[in-house]
Design an enzyme around this catalytic site. Sequence first.
Site, PDB file in Angstrom:
ATOM      1  N   GLU A  57      -9.087   1.994   5.537  1.00 44.26           N
ATOM      2  CA  GLU A  57      -9.083   0.628   4.994  1.00 44.26           C
ATOM      3  C   GLU A  57      -9.522  -0.409   6.021  1.00 44.26           C
ATOM      4  O   GLU A  57     -10.263  -1.344   5.685  1.00 44.26           O
ATOM      5  CB  GLU A  57      -7.691   0.286   4.455  1.00 44.26           C
ATOM      6  N   HIS A  84       4.643   2.682  -2.153  1.00 40.85           N
ATOM      7  CA  HIS A  84       3.556   2.368  -3.077  1.00 40.85           C
ATOM      8  C   HIS A  84       3.988   1.384  -4.160  1.00 40.85           C
ATOM      9  O   HIS A  84       3.385   1.315  -5.218  1.00 40.85           O
ATOM     10  CB  HIS A  84       3.044   3.650  -3.745  1.00 40.85           C
TER      11      HIS A  84
END
Length: 341
Positions: free
Chosen positions: A60, A129
């Site tokens: 990322e 998450h």
Amino acid sequence: CSAVTVRDALNQAMDEELERDERVFLLGEEVAQYDGAYKVSRGLWKKYGDKRIIDTPISEMGFAGIAVGAAMAGLRPICEFMTFNFSMQAIDQVINSAAKTYYMSAGLQPVPIVFRGPNGASAGVAAQHSQCFAAWYAHCPGLKVVSPWNSEDARGLLKAAIRDDNPVVFLENELLYGVPFEMSDESQSKDFTIPIGKAKVERQGSHVTLVSHSRFVGHCLDAAAVLAKEGVDCEVINLRTIRPMDVECIEGSVMKTNHLVTVEGGWPQFGVGAEICARIMEGEKFTCLVSSQFISQKPVQSGPVVHSDLCLPVVFFRSCLQLPGCPGYQGNGRGHPHAVR
């Protein structure tokens, strides 16, 4: 009118903006040949090819940095995070590189980029998450933060975000991707956009104002329908944009109802609801307010109603105890013996 899922609305928005402006491109993990982890980019790679729909390594920080650099060079990237939880790997690029460059260049260097992907809790995806990043990114000057609810929001706001000359954090919800919503012919036209920074009153009411964003707007409308049978007339506001926040819309409603409840999917401390309450109390319209409380992900037994100050567990029935709108939703549990040592 026709029913369109949130997934298809997002796909249509990107397709039309890719076709409209050759500077627009999409990059991220599995966005091309796999059609996206949630199939939001389905068909775009076959239509636009490798140069405009780009699969990236699982890095990322790397691909977010590439996207920011491309935006500085004059392109208009859409940077997809498979989940915004993974954006923490790239938060230096989002905040220090994207959000602050226009200011640090004295207005000479715009960074027109969209960071998009699913945000907040889903079903059984555990603590790492499940965060809602609305308050995280809305805290930072230089970013615009958008949180759509239905298909019209998703389509109109994404098109506006791609055309915006500022970095935009676009927070979707995984549990809404497959949900169909009615869309008018106007909202499906290629010229349709929704202005960033404007909320929408989804339901008119006179007794209490419910303010929310993303999936929890639907819960507010459901609650309003139930309360209507008991004689309580709720006005429901869909924020649509977290930063800049449409405080004028909220104040106008509170002046009418004299009561405010905010509903969100984030933790209780320093959240979107806390900011709304603070802005109302600091504003000139506060004298119109009789009582206020706020709902995040879990309620308190008296006073504010918020998400429990806990990480979300992987076990689905236990996570339901913490999320508004879920069966078995229990109320505020402040802290946990294993949260900190």
